[in-house]
Design a protein around this motif. Structure first.
Motif: not given
Length: 207
Positions: A101-110, A185-187
């Protein structure tokens, strides 16, 4: 740790270790020394008592040799590679693969970027925000359950494999990685100039 036992909207956290190389003074050969911190957190947003964070376990850290910092494009590549390694672990036991999920990736990257920038390792940011707070900040609000695994390492030739290996060796982290309830999910990965890798994986079940 069984998600089915929690009320509908809950947040699960797991934190993991520093993997590092150190010099053995006795035999003068470089060996891998795995140490750092590990913890698991649960938050129930449907109850007033849900602000409690529990079960924190910390151990000492060690010095490690530095390594070259990858480019921004390489880091994006690494995120997808480690995501693939985790899906491989799920496939090995017949679990449904996680969907990126690209939107979840933003949370993880932040969170990984903040940990790398401000040199801390915790589920709680320096602003006091947790993963669900960061989700709210980025407009991700329609979820039933959310989880987070974090890790950092330095000095390993294969930092991605190191993170996955140690997550799999820790009961709480492994249960997050292999929980059949997670769908998306995303990392997010961030790397400091001295070659320290910070990993954040966020799991999500939408409403």
């Amino acid at each position: 740790m069984n998600l089915k036992s929690f009320p509908l909207k809950s947040v699960i956290f797991s934190a993991l270790f520093l993997c590092a190389f150190s010099q053995n003074a006795f035999n003068q050969t470089v060996q891998a020394e795995k140490t750092g911190s590990v913890g698991a957190y649960i938050r129930d947003k449907d109850e007033d008592a849900g602000l409690n964070r529990k079960r924190i376990v910390k151990t000492e850290t060690v010095r490690a040799v530095s390594s070259a910092k990858p480019s921004a494009d390489q880091i994006v590549d690494f995120e997808k590679q480690i995501f693939g390694l985790i899906n491989q672990k799920r496939a090995e036991i017949g679990l449904e693969l996680l969907v990126w999920s690209d939107e979840v990736a933003k949370i993880a990257r932040l969170h990984s970027e903040n940990m790398a920038k401000y040199k801390f390792f915790s589920h709680k940011g320096i602003d006091g925000k947790m993963v669900d707070d960061r989700a709210d900040l980025l407009g991700v609000t329609k979820w039933r359950a959310m989880g987070e695994n974090i890790a950092y390492n330095r000095g390993y030739q294969k930092p991605l494999e190191c993170a996955v290996e140690k997550w799999m060796e820790s009961e709480g982290h492994r249960e997050n990685l292999l929980n059949r309830r997670w769908k998306e999910s995303a990392i997010g990965i961030a790397v400091t100039d001295d070659g320290t890798y910070y990993f954040t994986q966020v799991f999500l079940v939408k409403k």
